[in-house]
Write an enzyme that holds these catalytic residues in place. Structure first.
Site, PDB file in Angstrom:
ATOM      1  N   ASP A  14       0.811  -1.224   0.000  1.00 13.54           N
ATOM      2  CA  ASP A  14       0.000   0.000   0.000  1.00 13.54           C
ATOM      3  C   ASP A  14       0.839   1.266   0.000  1.00 13.54           C
ATOM      4  O   ASP A  14       0.419   2.301   0.533  1.00 13.54           O
ATOM      5  CB  ASP A  14      -0.963   0.014   1.198  1.00 13.54           C
ATOM      6  CG  ASP A  14      -1.869  -1.192   1.208  1.00 13.54           C
ATOM      7  OD1 ASP A  14      -2.203  -1.679   0.111  1.00 13.54           O
ATOM      8  OD2 ASP A  14      -2.239  -1.649   2.305  1.00 13.54           O
ATOM      9  N   LYS A  17       1.910   2.027  -5.059  1.00 13.58           N
ATOM     10  CA  LYS A  17       2.469   1.450  -6.288  1.00 13.58           C
ATOM     11  C   LYS A  17       1.554   1.714  -7.486  1.00 13.58           C
ATOM     12  O   LYS A  17       2.011   2.011  -8.583  1.00 13.58           O
ATOM     13  CB  LYS A  17       2.667  -0.070  -6.121  1.00 13.58           C
ATOM     14  CG  LYS A  17       3.638  -0.433  -5.020  1.00 13.58           C
ATOM     15  CD  LYS A  17       3.721  -1.933  -4.822  1.00 13.58           C
ATOM     16  CE  LYS A  17       2.464  -2.556  -4.258  1.00 13.58           C
ATOM     17  NZ  LYS A  17       2.132  -2.154  -2.880  1.00 13.58           N
ATOM     18  N   GLY A  41      -4.481  -4.376  -3.784  1.00 10.32           N
ATOM     19  CA  GLY A  41      -5.479  -3.348  -4.088  1.00 10.32           C
ATOM     20  C   GLY A  41      -4.702  -2.125  -4.518  1.00 10.32           C
ATOM     21  O   GLY A  41      -4.084  -1.472  -3.689  1.00 10.32           O
ATOM     22  N   HIS A  42      -4.659  -1.860  -5.806  1.00 12.38           N
ATOM     23  CA  HIS A  42      -3.867  -0.749  -6.336  1.00 12.38           C
ATOM     24  C   HIS A  42      -4.815   0.348  -6.808  1.00 12.38           C
ATOM     25  O   HIS A  42      -5.647   0.116  -7.698  1.00 12.38           O
ATOM     26  CB  HIS A  42      -2.960  -1.232  -7.471  1.00 12.38           C
ATOM     27  CG  HIS A  42      -1.925  -2.221  -7.011  1.00 12.38           C
ATOM     28  ND1 HIS A  42      -1.016  -2.815  -7.838  1.00 12.38           N
ATOM     29  CD2 HIS A  42      -1.656  -2.700  -5.769  1.00 12.38           C
ATOM     30  CE1 HIS A  42      -0.233  -3.621  -7.131  1.00 12.38           C
ATOM     31  NE2 HIS A  42      -0.619  -3.574  -5.875  1.00 12.38           N
ATOM     32  N   GLN A 227       2.027  -6.157  -3.106  1.00  8.57           N
ATOM     33  CA  GLN A 227       2.467  -6.264  -1.702  1.00  8.57           C
ATOM     34  C   GLN A 227       3.771  -5.474  -1.497  1.00  8.57           C
ATOM     35  O   GLN A 227       4.018  -4.524  -2.220  1.00  8.57           O
ATOM     36  CB  GLN A 227       2.639  -7.730  -1.262  1.00  8.57           C
ATOM     37  CG  GLN A 227       1.337  -8.504  -1.131  1.00  8.57           C
ATOM     38  CD  GLN A 227       0.760  -8.983  -2.441  1.00  8.57           C
ATOM     39  OE1 GLN A 227       1.414  -9.653  -3.204  1.00  8.57           O
ATOM     40  NE2 GLN A 227      -0.487  -8.654  -2.711  1.00  8.57           N
TER      41      GLN A 227
HETATM   42  P1  GDP Z   1      -0.734   0.255  -3.543  1.00  5.08           P
HETATM   43  O1  GDP Z   1      -1.343  -1.002  -3.050  1.00  5.08           O
HETATM   44  O2  GDP Z   1       0.735   0.324  -3.255  1.00  5.08           O
HETATM   45  O3  GDP Z   1      -1.046   0.543  -4.980  1.00  5.08           O
HETATM   46  O4  GDP Z   1      -1.384   1.428  -2.678  1.00  5.08           O
HETATM   47  P2  GDP Z   1      -2.952   1.586  -2.320  1.00  5.08           P
HETATM   48  O5  GDP Z   1      -3.690   2.000  -3.543  1.00  5.08           O
HETATM   49  O6  GDP Z   1      -3.439   0.405  -1.581  1.00  5.08           O
HETATM   50  O7  GDP Z   1      -2.882   2.760  -1.248  1.00  5.08           O
HETATM   51  C1  GDP Z   1      -2.345   4.009  -1.541  1.00  5.08           C
HETATM   52  C2  GDP Z   1      -3.429   5.066  -1.313  1.00  5.08           C
HETATM   53  O8  GDP Z   1      -2.833   6.343  -1.256  1.00  5.08           O
HETATM   54  C3  GDP Z   1      -4.439   5.152  -2.433  1.00  5.08           C
HETATM   55  O9  GDP Z   1      -5.680   5.520  -1.888  1.00  5.08           O
HETATM   56  C4  GDP Z   1      -3.901   6.255  -3.332  1.00  5.08           C
HETATM   57  O10 GDP Z   1      -4.899   6.908  -4.077  1.00  5.08           O
HETATM   58  C5  GDP Z   1      -3.321   7.177  -2.302  1.00  5.08           C
HETATM   59  N1  GDP Z   1      -2.162   7.959  -2.723  1.00  5.08           N
HETATM   60  C6  GDP Z   1      -1.123   7.593  -3.518  1.00  5.08           C
HETATM   61  N2  GDP Z   1      -0.184   8.562  -3.551  1.00  5.08           N
HETATM   62  C7  GDP Z   1      -0.635   9.558  -2.751  1.00  5.08           C
HETATM   63  C8  GDP Z   1      -0.094  10.819  -2.328  1.00  5.08           C
HETATM   64  O11 GDP Z   1       1.009  11.212  -2.692  1.00  5.08           O
HETATM   65  N3  GDP Z   1      -0.853  11.548  -1.451  1.00  5.08           N
HETATM   66  C9  GDP Z   1      -2.065  11.142  -1.012  1.00  5.08           C
HETATM   67  N4  GDP Z   1      -2.717  11.923  -0.161  1.00  5.08           N
HETATM   68  N5  GDP Z   1      -2.593   9.965  -1.378  1.00  5.08           N
HETATM   69  C10 GDP Z   1      -1.893   9.181  -2.233  1.00  5.08           C
HETATM   70  P1  IMO Z   2      -0.858  -4.233  -2.187  1.00  2.00           P
HETATM   71  O1  IMO Z   2      -0.390  -4.815  -3.498  1.00  2.00           O
HETATM   72  C1  IMO Z   2      -0.937  -4.557   2.149  1.00  2.00           C
HETATM   73  C2  IMO Z   2      -1.113  -8.598   3.865  1.00  2.00           C
HETATM   74  C3  IMO Z   2      -2.390  -8.984   4.582  1.00  2.00           C
HETATM   75  C4  IMO Z   2      -1.842  -9.927   5.610  1.00  2.00           C
HETATM   76  C5  IMO Z   2      -0.724 -10.664   4.872  1.00  2.00           C
HETATM   77  C6  IMO Z   2      -1.130 -11.999   4.289  1.00  2.00           C
HETATM   78  O2  IMO Z   2      -2.156  -3.534  -2.272  1.00  2.00           O
HETATM   79  O3  IMO Z   2       0.227  -3.446  -1.566  1.00  2.00           O
HETATM   80  P2  IMO Z   2      -2.602 -12.712   2.193  1.00  2.00           P
HETATM   81  O4  IMO Z   2      -4.047 -12.442   1.875  1.00  2.00           O
HETATM   82  O5  IMO Z   2      -1.662 -12.197   1.169  1.00  2.00           O
HETATM   83  O6  IMO Z   2      -2.344 -14.142   2.534  1.00  2.00           O
HETATM   84  O7  IMO Z   2      -2.329 -11.886   3.563  1.00  2.00           O
HETATM   85  O8  IMO Z   2      -0.347  -9.787   3.811  1.00  2.00           O
HETATM   86  N1  IMO Z   2      -1.282  -8.115   2.474  1.00  2.00           N
HETATM   87  C7  IMO Z   2      -1.186  -6.832   2.104  1.00  2.00           C
HETATM   88  N2  IMO Z   2      -1.003  -5.722   2.836  1.00  2.00           N
HETATM   89  N3  IMO Z   2      -1.026  -4.470   0.809  1.00  2.00           N
HETATM   90  C8  IMO Z   2      -1.183  -5.577   0.061  1.00  2.00           C
HETATM   91  O9  IMO Z   2      -1.146  -5.550  -1.286  1.00  2.00           O
HETATM   92  C9  IMO Z   2      -1.306  -6.822   0.699  1.00  2.00           C
HETATM   93  N4  IMO Z   2      -1.492  -8.096   0.274  1.00  2.00           N
HETATM   94  C10 IMO Z   2      -1.463  -8.862   1.362  1.00  2.00           C
HETATM   95  O10 IMO Z   2      -3.024  -7.868   5.149  1.00  2.00           O
HETATM   96  O11 IMO Z   2      -1.241  -9.199   6.654  1.00  2.00           O
HETATM   97 MG    MG Z   3      -2.866  -1.654  -1.810  1.00  4.35          MG
END
Ligand code: GDP
Ligand code: IMO
Ligand code: MG
Length: 427
Positions: A14, A17, A41-42, A227
């Site tokens: 999270d 990416k 979840g991207h 991840q």
């Molecule tokens: P990922 O799994 O690495 O793709 O990240 P996620 O999408 O799960 O979580 C990142 C969250 O931060 C998302 O809601 C993005 O829209 C948000 N986000 C990404 N870059 C920025 C930033 O520079 N500032 C803010 N405020 N939000 C951001």
């Molecule tokens: P992105 O790509 C954050 C965490 C889960 C749990 C552990 C194992 O969005 O960054 P799993 O379902 O993979 O067996 O769970 O890994 N986890 C993540 N945490 N971002 C993710 O993906 C994750 N994918 C799995 O919360 O702790």
């Molecule tokens: Mg994510």
């Protein structure tokens, strides 16, 4: 020269990416997922519209780009089809001309998801991993146990049914006798998944050869990690990890290419640290500052909606991430979230057994025994979400970035100050 890039999560996922991949996709031709599944979840935000992708590569919004799903991914056919529908509704073309799945990609079956859920339910408090419940662990187990169902099995349903019967033999013993749950028949599983498999069939491709042909044609490849490094099955905070290798070197095994294909490794790192699920987290803030960051950063899981645990930036973990991935450049995200905090702490080392250490202890759960050593830097008050250049950032924000670069000896090349593409500074 067209540099092929890997985008890898530097901490516990999270990091942002999705945003970085979407952004850099404009400069690439082919975007490839190589591990993980719908546990990812991207989030992409384009002109105020938010799209969360779990399986489809984050380059998909760029209509002229090719998106590939490699053999290292575990693909949930139902989630994949739902994602296709969502993208079609948003007028994003998702035909097999631009989206392809490896024949060798393992599929997540209903029994994997059930097993994931039952195992978590049966574990007591502290033992719970806090998985996303998407069947990831059980699907990778079947792959290694050589009883997995692969995307290419869509081409021969008779063969697939036999494989389902085989895979269910041991699982049904577990379901009935250990979990006190209903067994599943191969027939019922097949009936449930068959419509999704029909949808998947035209998307099957030889991904390794797609990548090779693209490179021969002078195209640029972007590999999208899911991840983060400290969730890696080998190098992460075992057992509180996911079930795939999340480090950059898994690109090659998970996509089907050689290591010489990779030119640049971009580590995405949030300006603070978050974690969803269980496991040690040395810099976790359980006070009002942690709550403030959680709320200001809208730190809720993009897959499960769970509140993310928040804490200060941890350079010890990042130092190890640099080592494990050969990170050549950082993309620092969510810097805007830190605006308004009077001072910022950064963990530069750990106290462990009365010693100061600069890399995490290597034994299981060692990370739960360390005490973070902090340096305190001044914060800034200005809203930086509209800043376009490094020089226009407040001095304290520049110092924060320079401090990270000095400590880790890796340049911060991209700074993100908001979720939109336009809220990005290239340094
Ligand atoms: P990922 O799994 O690495 O793709 O990240 P996620 O999408 O799960 O979580 C990142 C969250 O931060 C998302 O809601 C993005 O829209 C948000 N986000 C990404 N870059 C920025 C930033 O520079 N500032 C803010 N405020 N939000 C951001
Ligand atoms: P992105 O790509 C954050 C965490 C889960 C749990 C552990 C194992 O969005 O960054 P799993 O379902 O993979 O067996 O769970 O890994 N986890 C993540 N945490 N971002 C993710 O993906 C994750 N994918 C799995 O919360 O702790
Ligand atoms: Mg994510």
């Amino acid at each position: 020269m067209n540099k092929n890039q890997v985008i890898v999560g530097s901490l516990w996922g999270d990091e942002g990416k999705g945003k970085i991949v979407d952004l850099l996709s404009s400069q690439a031709d082919v975007i490839v997922r190589y591990q993980g599944g719908a546990n990812a979840g991207h989030t992409l935000v384009v002109q105020g519209k938010k799209i969360i992708l779990h399986l489809v590569p984050s380059g998909i919004l760029h209509k002229e780009k090719i998106c590939l799903i490699g053999n290292g991914v575990v693909l949930d056919p139902e989630t994949f089809c739902e994602e296709l529908e969502g993208l079609k509704k948003a007028n994003i073309p998702v035909g097999p001309d631009r989206l392809k799945i490896s024949y060798k990609t393992h599929l997540i079956m209903p029994y994997h998801k059930l097993l994931d859920k039952l195992r978590e339910e049966k574990k007591s408090g502290k033992e719970k991993i806090g998985t996303t419940g998407r069947g990831i662990g059980p699907a990778y187990e079947d792959k290694v146990a050589r009883v997995g169902i692969r995307a290419g099995d869509c081409l021969d349903f008779d063969h697939l049914k036999k494989k389902l019967e085989n895979a269910l033999k041991e699982k049904n013993v577990l379901f009935k006798n250990y979990f006190d749950s209903e067994p599943m028949s191969a027939e019922e599983v097949f009936e449930k998944i068959a419509p999704y498999l029909e949808t998947i069939k035209p998307y099957l491709a030889d991904i390794s050869s797609e990548i090779e042909n693209a490179i021969r044609g002078g195209k640029k490849i972007l590999f999208e990690g899911a991840q983060g490094t400290h969730l890696d099955i080998d190098h992460g905070t075992y057992p509180f990890v996911t079930s795939s290798n999340t480090v950059a070197s898994n690109v090659c095994a998970g996509a089907g290419c050689g290591i010489k294909v990779i030119d640049e490794i971009i580590g995405v790192v949030k300006s603070y640290t978050t974690r969803v699920g269980s496991g040690p987290f040395p810099t976790e803030l359980t006070d009002e500052i942690g709550d403030h960051i959680q709320q200001k950063g809208s730190e809720f899981g993009a897959t499960t909606g769970r509140k993310r645990r928040c804490g200060w930036l941890d350079l010890v973990l990042l130092r190890e991430s640099v080592r494990l991935n050969s990170i050549t450049k950082f993309a620092l995200t969510k810097l805007d979230v830190l605006s308004g905090l009077q001072e910022l702490k950064v963990c530069t080392a750990y106290r462990y057994n009365s010693e100061t250490i600069y890399y995490p202890p290597q034994h299981e759960n060692g990370l739960s025994l360390v005490e973070p050593i902090y340096e305190t830097l001044p914060g800034w008050t200005a809203d930086i979400s509209k800043v376009k250049t490094f020089s226009d950032l407040p001095k304290e924000a520049k110092d924060y970035i320079n401090f990270i670069e000095d400590q880790l000896n890796v340049p911060v090349g991209i700074i993100s100050v908001g979720p939109e593409r336009s809220q990005t500074i290239f340094k």
